[in-house]
Design a protein around this motif. Structure first.
Motif, PDB file in Angstrom:
ATOM      1  N   ALA A 177      39.983  94.260  14.403  1.00 53.02           N
ATOM      2  CA  ALA A 177      39.218  94.159  15.649  1.00 53.02           C
ATOM      3  C   ALA A 177      38.399  95.428  15.866  1.00 53.02           C
ATOM      4  O   ALA A 177      37.266  95.364  16.358  1.00 53.02           O
ATOM      5  N   ILE A 178      38.941  96.569  15.502  1.00 51.94           N
ATOM      6  CA  ILE A 178      38.202  97.826  15.621  1.00 51.94           C
ATOM      7  C   ILE A 178      37.024  97.831  14.649  1.00 51.94           C
ATOM      8  O   ILE A 178      35.919  98.254  15.003  1.00 51.94           O
ATOM      9  N   ALA A 179      37.244  97.326  13.436  1.00 53.58           N
ATOM     10  CA  ALA A 179      36.155  97.246  12.462  1.00 53.58           C
ATOM     11  C   ALA A 179      35.063  96.301  12.956  1.00 53.58           C
ATOM     12  O   ALA A 179      33.871  96.577  12.793  1.00 53.58           O
ATOM     13  N   ALA A 180      35.449  95.188  13.575  1.00 58.41           N
ATOM     14  CA  ALA A 180      34.455  94.264  14.123  1.00 58.41           C
ATOM     15  C   ALA A 180      33.673  94.925  15.250  1.00 58.41           C
ATOM     16  O   ALA A 180      32.450  94.751  15.356  1.00 58.41           O
ATOM     17  N   ALA A 181      34.364  95.691  16.094  1.00 56.92           N
ATOM     18  CA  ALA A 181      33.680  96.388  17.178  1.00 56.92           C
ATOM     19  C   ALA A 181      32.691  97.411  16.624  1.00 56.92           C
ATOM     20  O   ALA A 181      31.586  97.579  17.161  1.00 56.92           O
ATOM     21  N   ILE A 182      33.054  98.085  15.549  1.00 60.04           N
ATOM     22  CA  ILE A 182      32.149  99.049  14.917  1.00 60.04           C
ATOM     23  C   ILE A 182      30.923  98.346  14.344  1.00 60.04           C
ATOM     24  O   ILE A 182      29.792  98.812  14.493  1.00 60.04           O
ATOM     25  N   VAL A 183      31.148  97.196  13.692  1.00 62.42           N
ATOM     26  CA  VAL A 183      30.027  96.433  13.126  1.00 62.42           C
ATOM     27  C   VAL A 183      29.081  95.977  14.224  1.00 62.42           C
ATOM     28  O   VAL A 183      27.854  96.138  14.120  1.00 62.42           O
ATOM     29  N   PHE A 184      29.644  95.422  15.303  1.00 64.17           N
ATOM     30  CA  PHE A 184      28.795  94.970  16.397  1.00 64.17           C
ATOM     31  C   PHE A 184      28.087  96.144  17.077  1.00 64.17           C
ATOM     32  O   PHE A 184      26.924  96.027  17.471  1.00 64.17           O
ATOM     33  N   GLY A 185      28.761  97.275  17.225  1.00 71.32           N
ATOM     34  CA  GLY A 185      28.137  98.443  17.827  1.00 71.32           C
ATOM     35  C   GLY A 185      27.012  98.995  16.965  1.00 71.32           C
ATOM     36  O   GLY A 185      25.946  99.370  17.473  1.00 71.32           O
ATOM     37  N   LEU A 186      27.238  99.060  15.661  1.00 69.95           N
ATOM     38  CA  LEU A 186      26.198  99.522  14.743  1.00 69.95           C
ATOM     39  C   LEU A 186      24.996  98.596  14.779  1.00 69.95           C
ATOM     40  O   LEU A 186      23.846  99.044  14.818  1.00 69.95           O
ATOM     41  N   TRP A 187      25.273  97.300  14.772  1.00 69.41           N
ATOM     42  CA  TRP A 187      24.168  96.346  14.824  1.00 69.41           C
ATOM     43  C   TRP A 187      23.391  96.471  16.131  1.00 69.41           C
ATOM     44  O   TRP A 187      22.166  96.383  16.144  1.00 69.41           O
ATOM     45  N   LEU A 188      24.087  96.686  17.244  1.00 71.13           N
ATOM     46  CA  LEU A 188      23.415  96.852  18.527  1.00 71.13           C
ATOM     47  C   LEU A 188      22.516  98.090  18.518  1.00 71.13           C
ATOM     48  O   LEU A 188      21.376  98.050  18.984  1.00 71.13           O
ATOM     49  N   LEU A 189      23.016  99.194  17.966  1.00 74.43           N
ATOM     50  CA  LEU A 189      22.188 100.401  17.892  1.00 74.43           C
ATOM     51  C   LEU A 189      20.971 100.198  17.002  1.00 74.43           C
ATOM     52  O   LEU A 189      19.868 100.654  17.330  1.00 74.43           O
ATOM     53  N   LEU A 190      21.166  99.528  15.856  1.00 73.48           N
ATOM     54  CA  LEU A 190      20.028  99.258  14.982  1.00 73.48           C
ATOM     55  C   LEU A 190      19.004  98.371  15.671  1.00 73.48           C
ATOM     56  O   LEU A 190      17.795  98.544  15.502  1.00 73.48           O
TER      57      LEU A 190
ATOM     58  N   PHE B  71      20.195  89.820  11.813  1.00 71.52           N
ATOM     59  CA  PHE B  71      21.133  89.287  12.802  1.00 71.52           C
ATOM     60  C   PHE B  71      22.224  88.444  12.162  1.00 71.52           C
ATOM     61  O   PHE B  71      23.412  88.611  12.458  1.00 71.52           O
ATOM     62  N   SER B  72      21.847  87.544  11.278  1.00 71.24           N
ATOM     63  CA  SER B  72      22.843  86.616  10.734  1.00 71.24           C
ATOM     64  C   SER B  72      23.881  87.324   9.872  1.00 71.24           C
ATOM     65  O   SER B  72      25.060  86.969   9.901  1.00 71.24           O
ATOM     66  N   THR B  73      23.482  88.341   9.116  1.00 69.77           N
ATOM     67  CA  THR B  73      24.436  89.062   8.278  1.00 69.77           C
ATOM     68  C   THR B  73      25.428  89.850   9.119  1.00 69.77           C
ATOM     69  O   THR B  73      26.644  89.764   8.907  1.00 69.77           O
ATOM     70  N   MET B  74      24.936  90.591  10.096  1.00 66.17           N
ATOM     71  CA  MET B  74      25.826  91.403  10.919  1.00 66.17           C
ATOM     72  C   MET B  74      26.706  90.536  11.815  1.00 66.17           C
ATOM     73  O   MET B  74      27.889  90.823  12.006  1.00 66.17           O
ATOM     74  N   ALA B  75      26.166  89.459  12.368  1.00 68.22           N
ATOM     75  CA  ALA B  75      26.967  88.561  13.196  1.00 68.22           C
ATOM     76  C   ALA B  75      28.037  87.876  12.357  1.00 68.22           C
ATOM     77  O   ALA B  75      29.177  87.727  12.797  1.00 68.22           O
ATOM     78  N   SER B  76      27.688  87.471  11.137  1.00 72.56           N
ATOM     79  CA  SER B  76      28.674  86.828  10.263  1.00 72.56           C
ATOM     80  C   SER B  76      29.796  87.795   9.889  1.00 72.56           C
ATOM     81  O   SER B  76      30.969  87.419   9.900  1.00 72.56           O
ATOM     82  N   LEU B  77      29.441  89.031   9.590  1.00 75.12           N
ATOM     83  CA  LEU B  77      30.458  90.026   9.246  1.00 75.12           C
ATOM     84  C   LEU B  77      31.369  90.306  10.435  1.00 75.12           C
ATOM     85  O   LEU B  77      32.597  90.350  10.306  1.00 75.12           O
ATOM     86  N   GLY B  78      30.795  90.494  11.600  1.00 72.19           N
ATOM     87  CA  GLY B  78      31.592  90.758  12.789  1.00 72.19           C
ATOM     88  C   GLY B  78      32.495  89.595  13.154  1.00 72.19           C
ATOM     89  O   GLY B  78      33.673  89.774  13.476  1.00 72.19           O
TER      90      GLY B  78
ATOM     91  N   TYR C 202      41.282  88.950  12.323  1.00 69.19           N
ATOM     92  CA  TYR C 202      42.185  89.616  13.255  1.00 69.19           C
ATOM     93  C   TYR C 202      42.961  88.591  14.083  1.00 69.19           C
ATOM     94  O   TYR C 202      44.175  88.703  14.256  1.00 69.19           O
ATOM     95  N   LEU C 203      42.275  87.587  14.588  1.00 67.10           N
ATOM     96  CA  LEU C 203      42.937  86.572  15.397  1.00 67.10           C
ATOM     97  C   LEU C 203      43.884  85.705  14.577  1.00 67.10           C
ATOM     98  O   LEU C 203      44.841  85.150  15.114  1.00 67.10           O
ATOM     99  N   ALA C 204      43.637  85.605  13.265  1.00 67.14           N
ATOM    100  CA  ALA C 204      44.533  84.844  12.394  1.00 67.14           C
ATOM    101  C   ALA C 204      45.777  85.651  12.033  1.00 67.14           C
ATOM    102  O   ALA C 204      46.713  85.110  11.456  1.00 67.14           O
ATOM    103  N   GLY C 205      45.805  86.935  12.351  1.00 67.12           N
ATOM    104  CA  GLY C 205      46.982  87.753  12.086  1.00 67.12           C
ATOM    105  C   GLY C 205      46.918  88.539  10.798  1.00 67.12           C
ATOM    106  O   GLY C 205      47.893  89.167  10.403  1.00 67.12           O
ATOM    107  N   VAL C 206      45.780  88.539  10.134  1.00 68.84           N
ATOM    108  CA  VAL C 206      45.629  89.295   8.895  1.00 68.84           C
ATOM    109  C   VAL C 206      45.392  90.758   9.247  1.00 68.84           C
ATOM    110  O   VAL C 206      44.582  91.069  10.113  1.00 68.84           O
ATOM    111  N   GLY C 207      46.136  91.664   8.616  1.00 69.28           N
ATOM    112  CA  GLY C 207      45.930  93.080   8.838  1.00 69.28           C
ATOM    113  C   GLY C 207      46.438  93.585  10.167  1.00 69.28           C
ATOM    114  O   GLY C 207      45.946  94.571  10.684  1.00 69.28           O
TER     115      GLY C 207
END
Length: 74
Positions: free
Chosen positions: A3-16, A31-38, A45-50
Motif C-alpha cells: 500500500a505504501i508502494a502504491a501511494a508512492i506510485v500515485f504520488g509520483l504520477w501526480l507530481l509528474l 496515465f494508463s501505465t501509472m494507474a495500472s501499476l498503482g 495489498y488487499l489480497a494479503g500479499v506482502g
C-alpha cells in the motif's frame, strides 16, 4: 508495504502530471501505465500479499493465542 508502494506510485504520477513532464519517456509515464501499476499494488495489498509474517513458526511468537479475554486479567 504494498500500500505504501502504491501511494508512492500515485504520488509520483501526480507530481509528474502537475509539473507537466514525462521525463523523456512519454510511453512509460502515461496515465494508463501509472494507474495500472498503482492499482496492481493496491489489489495485491488487499489480497494479503506482502502483509508480513503471520505469527507462524520461526517468527518469534510463543504460539499462544488468546481469543476473547486474556487469562489473569481479572
Amino acid at each position: 508495504m504494498l500500500a505504501i508502494a502504491a501511494a508512492i506510485v500515485f504520488g509520483l504520477w501526480l507530481l509528474l502530471d502537475l509539473f507537466d513532464t514525462n521525463l523523456g519517456a512519454p510511453d512509460l509515464f502515461n496515465f494508463s501505465t501509472m494507474a495500472s501499476l498503482g492499482l496492481l499494488l493496491l489489489s495485491l495489498y488487499l489480497a494479503g500479499v506482502g502483509s508480513g509474517p503471520r505469527g507462524g513458526s520461526g517468527s518469534g511468537s510463543s504460539g499462544r493465542r488468546f481469543y476473547g479475554r486474556r487469562p489473569g486479567r481479572g
